[in-house]
Design an enzyme around this catalytic site. Structure first.
Site, PDB file in Angstrom:
ATOM      1  N   LYS A  86      36.962 103.088   2.302  1.00  0.00           N
ATOM      2  CA  LYS A  86      36.673 101.842   1.588  1.00  0.00           C
ATOM      3  C   LYS A  86      35.496 101.155   2.274  1.00  0.00           C
ATOM      4  O   LYS A  86      35.474 101.011   3.497  1.00  0.00           O
ATOM      5  CB  LYS A  86      37.902 100.916   1.619  1.00  0.00           C
ATOM      6  CG  LYS A  86      39.027 101.392   0.720  1.00  0.00           C
ATOM      7  CD  LYS A  86      40.270 100.571   0.909  1.00  0.00           C
ATOM      8  CE  LYS A  86      40.166  99.195   0.287  1.00  0.00           C
ATOM      9  NZ  LYS A  86      41.436  98.426   0.479  1.00  0.00           N
TER      10      LYS A  86
HETATM   11  C1  E4P Z   1      42.473  96.202  -1.887  1.00  0.00           C
HETATM   12  O1  E4P Z   1      41.434  96.851  -1.861  1.00  0.00           O
HETATM   13  C2  E4P Z   1      42.533  94.886  -1.251  1.00  0.00           C
HETATM   14  O2  E4P Z   1      42.338  95.124   0.108  1.00  0.00           O
HETATM   15  C3  E4P Z   1      43.843  94.164  -1.441  1.00  0.00           C
HETATM   16  O3  E4P Z   1      44.520  94.619  -2.563  1.00  0.00           O
HETATM   17  C4  E4P Z   1      43.658  92.682  -1.487  1.00  0.00           C
HETATM   18  O4  E4P Z   1      44.875  92.086  -1.863  1.00  0.00           O
HETATM   19  P1  E4P Z   1      45.201  90.542  -1.579  1.00  0.00           P
HETATM   20  O5  E4P Z   1      44.269  89.726  -2.417  1.00  0.00           O
HETATM   21  O6  E4P Z   1      46.627  90.392  -1.980  1.00  0.00           O
HETATM   22  O7  E4P Z   1      44.977  90.319  -0.121  1.00  0.00           O
END
Ligand code: E4P
Length: 227
Positions: A86
């Site tokens: 990522k």
């Molecule tokens: C995924 O890529 C993100 O890191 C994650 O889903 C963010 O989620 P949140 O907004 O609940 O922290």
């Protein structure tokens, strides 16, 4: 739609992995920090639970291109070929996505709040883009609408990049994007548990068992009655 667990709690991953038809696990630096363990230890354990064929998403930490590339290579070499790196969808991130793509490393453009970020990550060769649906809602925009817009943009542009919708706060948000044909969603354990949390469902299941036991005896099952 592919479905991932967005968490690094080993107990929760083990439990959900056994129950649901899931495609892998996604993490981010905040989620890993919350696990309270060394990230290598946590991620190796997750890999063991989900096996070598499921996708594991791990985020690169540095903000500069060379650092992101180095983190990406280290991540894939530590956690296997089915590991997706990522990378925040920002200028240095796009440069790193291009370079890692050339090396055959699969990437996901993350921290996506706008269709323009998604478009650039797709063009840079990211296999996934992760829009933060609920965070977009919290900014006063319509997260579901923006996720759909990103999906359309990628489809119409002929990109193979899939939308990995993230940051959900309820099952309706998940259902909305599932019904639209979005490629993938990643959800915290509480959201996944909420998919079938419904007193009507529980009551229907309990009624079947109660009726059967009333007629055939307590604890009787098809197996016990068919032998
Ligand atoms: C995924 O890529 C993100 O890191 C994650 O889903 C963010 O989620 P949140 O907004 O609940 O922290």
């Amino acid at each position: 739609m592919k479905l991932y667990i967005d968490d690094a709690d080993l107990g929760e991953i083990r439990r959900l992995w056994e129950i649901y038809p899931l495609d892998g696990v996604t993490t981010n630096p905040t989620i890993l920090a919350r696990s309270g363990r060394h990230p290598k230890e946590t991620l190796l354990e997750i890999r063991k639970i989900i096996g070598d064929d499921a996708e594991l998403f791990v985020q690169a930490l540095p903000k500069d291109m060379a650092g992101i590339i180095a983190d990406g290579e280290a991540i894939v070499s530590a956690f296997g070929a089915k590991t997706v790196v990522k990378i925040p969808s920002v200028p240095e991130g796009f440069a790193a996505m291009k370079a890692l793509n050339r090396k055959g490393i699969v990437t996901c453009g993350t921290a996506v709040y706008t269709p323009m970020q998604a478009y650039l990550a797709a063009k840079a060769g990211a296999a996934y883009v992760a829009p933060y649906l609920n965070r977009i809602d919290n900014m006063g925009f319509d997260g579901v609408r923006i996720v759909k817009q990103i999906h359309d943009l990628l489809q119409k542009g002929g990109y193979s990049t899939e939308v990995l919708a993230a940051s959900f706060k309820n099952s309706q948000q998940v259902l909305d994007i599932c019904a639209y044909g979005i490629g993938a969603a990643t959800c915290a354990p509480a959201i996944i548990d909420g998919f079938t949390k419904n007193v009507a469902i529980d009551a229907a299941v309990d009624a079947f068992i109660a009726d059967f036991e009333k007629a055939y005896g307590k604890g009787e099952t098809m197996k016990s009655l068919l032998q």
